[in-house]
Design an enzyme around this catalytic site. Structure first.
Site, PDB file in Angstrom:
ATOM      1  N   GLN A  48       3.345  27.761  -8.011  1.00 54.34           N
ATOM      2  CA  GLN A  48       3.798  29.149  -7.853  1.00 54.34           C
ATOM      3  C   GLN A  48       4.198  29.739  -9.207  1.00 54.34           C
ATOM      4  O   GLN A  48       3.956  30.909  -9.474  1.00 54.34           O
ATOM      5  CB  GLN A  48       4.968  29.187  -6.859  1.00 54.34           C
ATOM      6  CG  GLN A  48       5.427  30.578  -6.478  1.00 54.34           C
ATOM      7  CD  GLN A  48       4.405  31.345  -5.636  1.00 54.34           C
ATOM      8  OE1 GLN A  48       3.469  30.754  -5.109  1.00 54.34           O
ATOM      9  NE2 GLN A  48       4.568  32.656  -5.552  1.00 54.34           N
ATOM     10  N   LEU A  49       4.783  28.923 -10.064  1.00 56.83           N
ATOM     11  CA  LEU A  49       5.218  29.427 -11.370  1.00 56.83           C
ATOM     12  C   LEU A  49       4.038  29.749 -12.287  1.00 56.83           C
ATOM     13  O   LEU A  49       4.190  30.464 -13.272  1.00 56.83           O
ATOM     14  CB  LEU A  49       6.166  28.426 -12.040  1.00 56.83           C
ATOM     15  CG  LEU A  49       7.567  28.371 -11.415  1.00 56.83           C
ATOM     16  CD1 LEU A  49       8.368  27.210 -11.981  1.00 56.83           C
ATOM     17  CD2 LEU A  49       8.311  29.694 -11.644  1.00 56.83           C
ATOM     18  N   GLU A  78       0.840  -1.201   0.000  1.00 55.97           N
ATOM     19  CA  GLU A  78       0.000   0.000   0.000  1.00 55.97           C
ATOM     20  C   GLU A  78       0.880   1.259   0.000  1.00 55.97           C
ATOM     21  O   GLU A  78       0.624   2.220  -0.728  1.00 55.97           O
ATOM     22  CB  GLU A  78      -0.912  -0.022   1.232  1.00 55.97           C
ATOM     23  CG  GLU A  78      -1.841   1.171   1.285  1.00 55.97           C
ATOM     24  CD  GLU A  78      -2.878   1.085   2.399  1.00 55.97           C
ATOM     25  OE1 GLU A  78      -2.923   0.059   3.103  1.00 55.97           O
ATOM     26  OE2 GLU A  78      -3.644   2.053   2.552  1.00 55.97           O
TER      27      GLU A  78
END
Ligand SMILES: Cc1cc2nc3c(=O)[nH]c(=O)nc-3n(C[C@H](O)[C@H](O)[C@H](O)COP(=O)(O)OP(=O)(O)OC[C@H]3O[C@@H](n4cnc5c(N)ncnc54)[C@H](O)[C@@H]3O)c2cc1C
Length: 383
Positions: free
Chosen positions: A338-339, A244
């Site tokens: 952010q870019l 998992e």
């Protein structure tokens, strides 16, 4: 990027099949599924019909009998790579095999496996409760033996595939005084009287994935639905954890790959102060860091996949892998968003969804703190 060496031609053929399925059957519906809070059941059947579900089952149930985690990894890489979300195949394919294949009787396999392969029988695992998540020993659900049945009472929450599932592996106490030695796994089926579902929970992210509350009120579960041994449930769950957590790591690397590719494309065309965003040193530096992180993460995950296939991925190594990749996943999608500037915060840009969906990676399948506890214990710092 370091070259990848773990896949063969067979895996690449499977990759092509998966990619074309996800591009055709999932990507065009993802936005609608996000609005609906759930995927269409039909996609399960379609995926099952071409061999993308439960293929590890023996051939007599419609599977291939091949247990090679690289196929699971390929599926996740292509699902994320095609820009899809919500379809809970990973829980079904990655988390269920240790229970459905290794712990079931022949009679149980005859009842469940062909549906697992065809997508008619959607699966879920219900451990978490309103009062117990990380501390599994604290669960309050009980299953009391009564002749040929167990009487199951309790409630579960945050259950993936909770609304769609037809077969839920429920963790309950069969000997409440025995702590973790008194836990068992019971398969609860859709129509059992006393089994009801609560809300499809509204979440910060993963909007297309149904995550639900489940309630059990005097559910008479046949003793023939016990999975594995009575009172050995805790150990059975521990056995399934490395796979998992490896699945979480594969998912994180797939998302980082996707985020980098979407961001590269964006910064090449977006102009700021009269120049392409991609020509700024900050952009190059941010994406150079992301590319480096991705390269290291991929090598780390590929090595873990090899170890897992050899049966040598320990619980501690899987915890470390999950911890490191999920933390990097969060940093990478944040830096990429952010870019994009304001566009990154808008739902029409996929990076926005990748960012909000990323938060849960550090929470489910064991929180980062619990992963650190597992790793820290092995360091033997307080003998
Ligand atoms: C989208 C989603 C899907 C999920 N799907 C499933 C599912 O299919 N099946 C299922 O059973 N569960 C599922 N879960 C539940 C998930 O596994 C739990 O949320 C998780 O294990 C944390 O448990 P908790 O929420 O009770 O938090 P808690 O255990 O209450 O933790 C609260 C805080 O305490 C910290 N903490 C806990 N123990 C320690 C410790 N020993 N040392 C230091 N800090 C600690 C945690 O890290 C966390 O920061 C899902 C959750 C989400 C959000």
């Amino acid at each position: 990027m370091l070259p990848r060496t773990i896949f063969t031609e067979d895996h690449e053929d499977f990759r092509a099949l998966a990619r074309s399925f996800f591009e055709k059957e999932c990507a065009p519906h993802t936005a609608q599924w996000e609005r609906d809070g759930i995927v269409d059941r039909e996609v399960w059947r379609k995926a099952g019909s071409i061999g993308l579900l439960g293929w590890e089952a023996p051939e007599r149930f419609g599977g291939t009998g091949i247990r090679d985690y690289r196929y699971n990894a390929v599926l996740t890489e292509e699902f994320i790579g095609a820009g899809c979300a919500g379809f809970g195949y990973a829980l079904h394919n990655d988390v269920m095999p240790p229970y459905l294949l290794d712990l079931t009787t022949e009679e149980q396999q005859r009842r469940w496996l062909s549906g697992w392969v065809s997508g008619e029988l959607i699966t879920a695992v219900a451990m978490s409760e309103p009062g117990a998540g990380s501390d599994l020993k604290a669960i309050g659900s009980t299953a009391v033996r009564d002749g040929d049945h167990y009487i199951l009472n309790g409630s579960k929450t945050y259950i993936t595939n909770g609304i769609l599932s037809d077969l839920v592996v429920v963790v309950a106490k069969t000997d409440p005084a025995a702590g973790h030695r008194g836990i068992s796994l019971l398969a609860v089926e859709r129509d059992m009287p006393g089994f009801t579902r609560g809300r499809n929970l509204a979440k910060a992210g993963m909007h297309a994935q149904d995550t639900a509350e489940l309630f059990f009120s005097d559910v008479r579960v046949p003793a023939t639905n016990l999975i594995g041994q009575e009172n050995r449930g805790f150990y059975h769950l521990m056995t399934g954890l490395p796979q998992e957590r490896l699945g979480c790591a594969v998912h994180s690397v797939a998302v980082m790959t996707r985020a980098l590719s979407l961001t590269e494309e964006f910064v090449r065309t977006r102009r700021v102060f009269g120049t392409p965003l991609g020509s700024l040193q900050n952009t190059r530096f941010v994406l150079a860091t992301v590319a480096t992180t991705l390269s290291a993460a991929r090598a780390y995950v590929d090595r873990a996949i090899e170890l897992h296939i050899a049966g040598e991925l320990s619980n501690t190594e899987a915890a470390a892998l999950k911890l490191w990749t999920s933390e990097r996943h969060g940093e990478v999608v944040d830096a990429c968003l952010q870019l994009f500037g304001g566009a990154g915060y808008m739902d029409e840009y996929e990076i926005s969804r990748l960012w909000r969906d990323s938060r849960v990676q550090r929470i489910y399948a064991g929180t980062s703190e619990v992963m650190r506890e597992i790793i820290g214990r092995e360091l033997n710092l307080a003998p």
